[in-house]
Enzyme design. Structure first.
Site, PDB file in Angstrom:
ATOM      1  N   ARG A  39       0.836  -1.218   0.000  1.00  0.00           N
ATOM      2  CA  ARG A  39       0.000   0.000   0.000  1.00  0.00           C
ATOM      3  C   ARG A  39       0.866   1.261   0.000  1.00  0.00           C
ATOM      4  O   ARG A  39       1.038   1.903  -1.039  1.00  0.00           O
ATOM      5  CB  ARG A  39      -0.947  -0.035   1.218  1.00  0.00           C
ATOM      6  CG  ARG A  39      -2.104   0.951   1.121  1.00  0.00           C
ATOM      7  CD  ARG A  39      -1.738   2.387   1.477  1.00  0.00           C
ATOM      8  NE  ARG A  39      -1.223   2.561   2.829  1.00  0.00           N
ATOM      9  CZ  ARG A  39      -0.683   3.694   3.261  1.00  0.00           C
ATOM     10  NH1 ARG A  39      -0.579   4.751   2.474  1.00  0.00           N
ATOM     11  NH2 ARG A  39      -0.208   3.782   4.500  1.00  0.00           N
ATOM     12  N   ASP A  40       1.447   1.618   1.115  1.00  0.00           N
ATOM     13  CA  ASP A  40       2.266   2.841   1.178  1.00  0.00           C
ATOM     14  C   ASP A  40       3.426   2.713   0.200  1.00  0.00           C
ATOM     15  O   ASP A  40       3.837   3.684  -0.440  1.00  0.00           O
ATOM     16  CB  ASP A  40       2.789   3.022   2.613  1.00  0.00           C
ATOM     17  CG  ASP A  40       3.028   4.477   2.981  1.00  0.00           C
ATOM     18  OD1 ASP A  40       3.142   5.308   2.057  1.00  0.00           O
ATOM     19  OD2 ASP A  40       3.114   4.789   4.184  1.00  0.00           O
ATOM     20  N   HIS A  90       5.131   4.763  12.600  1.00  0.00           N
ATOM     21  CA  HIS A  90       5.070   4.675  11.130  1.00  0.00           C
ATOM     22  C   HIS A  90       6.029   5.740  10.598  1.00  0.00           C
ATOM     23  O   HIS A  90       5.648   6.872  10.329  1.00  0.00           O
ATOM     24  CB  HIS A  90       3.624   4.941  10.696  1.00  0.00           C
ATOM     25  CG  HIS A  90       3.402   4.955   9.221  1.00  0.00           C
ATOM     26  ND1 HIS A  90       2.756   3.942   8.545  1.00  0.00           N
ATOM     27  CD2 HIS A  90       3.710   5.857   8.256  1.00  0.00           C
ATOM     28  CE1 HIS A  90       2.670   4.231   7.265  1.00  0.00           C
ATOM     29  NE2 HIS A  90       3.245   5.400   7.054  1.00  0.00           N
ATOM     30  N   HIS A  97       8.747   7.287   8.044  1.00  0.00           N
ATOM     31  CA  HIS A  97       9.375   7.336   6.725  1.00  0.00           C
ATOM     32  C   HIS A  97      10.840   7.717   6.922  1.00  0.00           C
ATOM     33  O   HIS A  97      11.202   8.363   7.910  1.00  0.00           O
ATOM     34  CB  HIS A  97       8.636   8.328   5.816  1.00  0.00           C
ATOM     35  CG  HIS A  97       7.315   7.788   5.339  1.00  0.00           C
ATOM     36  ND1 HIS A  97       7.155   7.249   4.080  1.00  0.00           N
ATOM     37  CD2 HIS A  97       6.116   7.658   5.962  1.00  0.00           C
ATOM     38  CE1 HIS A  97       5.901   6.830   3.947  1.00  0.00           C
ATOM     39  NE2 HIS A  97       5.248   7.066   5.075  1.00  0.00           N
ATOM     40  N   CYS A 118       4.811   9.402  -0.410  1.00  0.00           N
ATOM     41  CA  CYS A 118       3.430   9.828  -0.234  1.00  0.00           C
ATOM     42  C   CYS A 118       3.104  10.823  -1.325  1.00  0.00           C
ATOM     43  O   CYS A 118       3.846  11.777  -1.534  1.00  0.00           O
ATOM     44  CB  CYS A 118       3.220  10.461   1.143  1.00  0.00           C
ATOM     45  SG  CYS A 118       1.568  11.146   1.343  1.00  0.00           S
ATOM     46  N   ASN A 167       8.636   4.187   3.705  1.00  0.00           N
ATOM     47  CA  ASN A 167       8.748   3.801   5.111  1.00  0.00           C
ATOM     48  C   ASN A 167      10.115   3.192   5.316  1.00  0.00           C
ATOM     49  O   ASN A 167      10.731   2.695   4.381  1.00  0.00           O
ATOM     50  CB  ASN A 167       7.729   2.702   5.446  1.00  0.00           C
ATOM     51  CG  ASN A 167       6.319   3.210   5.439  1.00  0.00           C
ATOM     52  OD1 ASN A 167       5.585   3.003   4.493  1.00  0.00           O
ATOM     53  ND2 ASN A 167       5.931   3.884   6.493  1.00  0.00           N
TER      54      ASN A 167
HETATM   55  P1  HMG Z   1     -13.297  14.391  -2.133  1.00  0.00           P
HETATM   56  O1  HMG Z   1     -13.115  14.873  -3.527  1.00  0.00           O
HETATM   57  O2  HMG Z   1     -13.311  15.405  -1.049  1.00  0.00           O
HETATM   58  O3  HMG Z   1     -14.580  13.451  -1.961  1.00  0.00           O
HETATM   59  O4  HMG Z   1     -12.186  13.292  -1.853  1.00  0.00           O
HETATM   60  P2  HMG Z   1     -16.007  13.501  -2.507  1.00  0.00           P
HETATM   61  O5  HMG Z   1     -16.818  12.705  -1.535  1.00  0.00           O
HETATM   62  O6  HMG Z   1     -16.418  14.914  -2.847  1.00  0.00           O
HETATM   63  O7  HMG Z   1     -15.918  12.651  -3.885  1.00  0.00           O
HETATM   64  C1  HMG Z   1     -15.260  13.107  -5.049  1.00  0.00           C
HETATM   65  C2  HMG Z   1     -15.128  11.954  -6.017  1.00  0.00           C
HETATM   66  O8  HMG Z   1     -14.334  10.907  -5.441  1.00  0.00           O
HETATM   67  C3  HMG Z   1     -16.451  11.305  -6.391  1.00  0.00           C
HETATM   68  O9  HMG Z   1     -16.319  10.794  -7.714  1.00  0.00           O
HETATM   69  C4  HMG Z   1     -16.534  10.147  -5.434  1.00  0.00           C
HETATM   70  O10 HMG Z   1     -17.351   9.099  -5.892  1.00  0.00           O
HETATM   71  C5  HMG Z   1     -15.099   9.701  -5.371  1.00  0.00           C
HETATM   72  P3  HMG Z   1     -16.868  11.590  -8.990  1.00  0.00           P
HETATM   73  O11 HMG Z   1     -18.353  11.776  -8.708  1.00  0.00           O
HETATM   74  O12 HMG Z   1     -16.126  12.891  -9.020  1.00  0.00           O
HETATM   75  O13 HMG Z   1     -16.553  10.664 -10.120  1.00  0.00           O
HETATM   76  N1  HMG Z   1     -14.784   9.005  -4.125  1.00  0.00           N
HETATM   77  C6  HMG Z   1     -14.291   7.769  -4.054  1.00  0.00           C
HETATM   78  N2  HMG Z   1     -13.959   6.873  -4.995  1.00  0.00           N
HETATM   79  C7  HMG Z   1     -13.467   5.692  -4.582  1.00  0.00           C
HETATM   80  N3  HMG Z   1     -13.302   5.373  -3.269  1.00  0.00           N
HETATM   81  C8  HMG Z   1     -13.630   6.248  -2.308  1.00  0.00           C
HETATM   82  C9  HMG Z   1     -14.147   7.505  -2.689  1.00  0.00           C
HETATM   83  N4  HMG Z   1     -14.553   8.579  -1.987  1.00  0.00           N
HETATM   84  C10 HMG Z   1     -14.951   9.485  -2.878  1.00  0.00           C
HETATM   85  N5  HMG Z   1     -13.456   5.918  -1.022  1.00  0.00           N
HETATM   86  C11 HMG Z   1     -11.056  11.520  -0.711  1.00  0.00           C
HETATM   87  C12 HMG Z   1     -12.001  12.713  -0.578  1.00  0.00           C
HETATM   88  C13 HMG Z   1     -10.575  11.146   0.658  1.00  0.00           C
HETATM   89  C14 HMG Z   1     -11.811  10.372  -1.339  1.00  0.00           C
HETATM   90  C15 HMG Z   1      -9.879  11.959  -1.621  1.00  0.00           C
HETATM   91  O14 HMG Z   1      -9.320  13.107  -1.087  1.00  0.00           O
HETATM   92  C16 HMG Z   1      -8.837  10.904  -1.769  1.00  0.00           C
HETATM   93  O15 HMG Z   1      -9.057   9.847  -2.326  1.00  0.00           O
HETATM   94  N6  HMG Z   1      -7.592  11.189  -1.296  1.00  0.00           N
HETATM   95  C17 HMG Z   1      -6.486  10.278  -1.434  1.00  0.00           C
HETATM   96  C18 HMG Z   1      -5.851  10.138  -0.093  1.00  0.00           C
HETATM   97  C19 HMG Z   1      -4.737   9.099  -0.134  1.00  0.00           C
HETATM   98  O16 HMG Z   1      -4.928   7.988  -0.566  1.00  0.00           O
HETATM   99  N7  HMG Z   1      -3.539   9.491   0.365  1.00  0.00           N
HETATM  100  C20 HMG Z   1      -2.458   8.599   0.495  1.00  0.00           C
HETATM  101  C21 HMG Z   1      -2.664   7.626   1.622  1.00  0.00           C
HETATM  102  S1  HMG Z   1      -2.432   8.364   3.233  1.00  0.00           S
HETATM  103  C22 HMG Z   1      -0.751   8.165   3.542  1.00  0.00           C
HETATM  104  O17 HMG Z   1      -0.025   7.707   2.711  1.00  0.00           O
HETATM  105  C23 HMG Z   1      -0.235   8.552   4.908  1.00  0.00           C
HETATM  106  C24 HMG Z   1       0.010   7.327   5.802  1.00  0.00           C
HETATM  107  O18 HMG Z   1       0.900   6.409   5.172  1.00  0.00           O
HETATM  108  C25 HMG Z   1       0.597   7.780   7.137  1.00  0.00           C
HETATM  109  C26 HMG Z   1       1.840   8.693   6.993  1.00  0.00           C
HETATM  110  O19 HMG Z   1       2.839   8.273   6.374  1.00  0.00           O
HETATM  111  O20 HMG Z   1       1.758   9.829   7.501  1.00  0.00           O
HETATM  112  C27 HMG Z   1      -1.289   6.566   6.092  1.00  0.00           C
HETATM  113 MG    MG Z   2       3.023   6.546   5.193  1.00  0.00          MG
END
Ligand code: HMG
Ligand code: MG
Length: 295
Positions: A12-13, A204, A206, A237, A246
């Site tokens: 995933r990450d 967690h 990086h 990220c 990570n």
């Molecule tokens: P948004 O645009 O605010 O949401 O996104 P929305 O509800 O207004 O929906 C917009 C569109 O997204 C719509 O589609 C929804 O259907 C779709 P459209 O009508 O435009 O075609 N949608 C989805 N599609 C699939 N699955 C879903 C979903 N939700 C809405 N669950 C949202 C909000 C959170 C979805 C968006 O901002 C997003 O996907 N962000 C990506 C975040 C991400 O994956 N980041 C990386 C992971 S986090 C990380 O790496 C950190 C971590 O490792 C810890 C660390 O290292 O610090 C965990």
């Molecule tokens: Mg991370």
């Protein structure tokens, strides 16, 4: 022997930021190899918007395509109810919500404020609980933010505490951009453990600045026993430019075994998995142990 729980982030990450689309079959093979190494917690997918993170668009196919190993927990990121429903339909054993200690990072990452993220998580936690699925909560930017700089330990503690009170079973503390150093990590953990029991906290980290192992050693000394890591140090990220992966799982296992801590992981196999996935991606192996190991 004292045991450390490792949560493997590679699929995933590790892969979410990979520029070329990684074939679903390679992702599945990676997860299966990791399970064969003795890893019992593997984060395999993200149910987020495919427009935001195209690399994770095949999460359902990865989860449903796996030959599951008994005793292994296959988990996925679920930022909202839509994500949770898809993850449950695909058979995720555990899910994770994610927010941040900094407002600006939260906006960039999930397009809402920290307070709004908590409101989104409430129904996610409720449905997950009804289905008997464990929920992990991530706090990003716990040791620094690419937009806001230093983050106060009290801010991390506040967000972590809120996630815990919402019902998250485990809280993972993300040094998203790897800027932390050991004393900062200790100060942050000291604040957070006032709000969340120590044994429910994961590190967690990086490794962008090469500090992750030092920071892990520091928090292990404080009694933390859950560590997130990524095979071959894969990853980054999408919302934190220049962030590297990570800390490498092989390096963490080498450290833990050297400290006499049990992980249940076969390091020789893990090194081979790290070499295999690095070849598949055409990447240099990001694990020092992976490069040095004689097998
Ligand atoms: P948004 O645009 O605010 O949401 O996104 P929305 O509800 O207004 O929906 C917009 C569109 O997204 C719509 O589609 C929804 O259907 C779709 P459209 O009508 O435009 O075609 N949608 C989805 N599609 C699939 N699955 C879903 C979903 N939700 C809405 N669950 C949202 C909000 C959170 C979805 C968006 O901002 C997003 O996907 N962000 C990506 C975040 C991400 O994956 N980041 C990386 C992971 S986090 C990380 O790496 C950190 C971590 O490792 C810890 C660390 O290292 O610090 C965990
Ligand atoms: Mg991370």
């Amino acid at each position: 022997m004292d045991k450390v729980k490792l949560v493997e982030m590679g699929p995933r990450d590790g892969l979410q930021n990979e520029p070329a689309q990684v074939p679903t079959a390679v992702k599945i093979e990676l997860v299966q190899q990791l399970a064969e190494c003795g890893l019992t917690h593997i984060e395999v997918a993200s149910f987020v918007s495919p427009k935001w993170v195209p690399q994770m668009a095949d999460g359902s196919e990865v989860l449903t395509g796996l030959s599951r190993k008994q005793g292994v927990v296959y988990s996925a990121l679920t930022p909202n109810l839509k994500g949770l429903e898809a993850a449950l339909a695909a058979g995720a054993d555990e899910v994770a919500v994610f927010t941040a200690a900094s407002e600006r990072f939260c906006q960039k990452n999930i397009n809402c404020s920290v307070a709004e993220s908590m409101a989104r998580f409430e129904p996610v936690l409720q449905l997950a609980r009804e289905r008997g699925v464990r929920v992990r909560g991530y706090v990003s930017t716990v040791l620094g933010c690419p937009y806001e700089g230093d983050i106060a330990p009290a801010a991390v503690a506040r967000v972590a505490g809120e996630l815990y009170r919402l019902g998250c079973d485990e809280i993972s503390l993300g040094d998203t951009i790897g800027t932390g150093t050991p004393n900062k990590a200790i100060a942050m953990l000291s604040a957070v453990r006032q709000e969340v029991p120590l044994l429910r906290l994961a590190a967690h980290f990086h490794d962008t600045y090469g500090q992750a192992l030092a920071n892990l050693y520091a928090v292990l000394e404080q009694g933390l026993r859950i560590i997130d890591s990524s095979v071959a140090g894969l990853g980054g990220c999408p919302y934190a430019r220049r962030a590297s992966g990570n800390v490498a799982s092989e390096d963490v296992v080498y450290l833990l075994h050297g400290l006499g801590l049990n992980t249940g992981v076969d390091l020789d196999r893990l090194v081979n998995t790290g070499r295999w996935i690095s070849r598949q991606l055409g990447r240099e192996n990001g694990s020092k142990t992976g490069r040095a190991w004689n097998s």
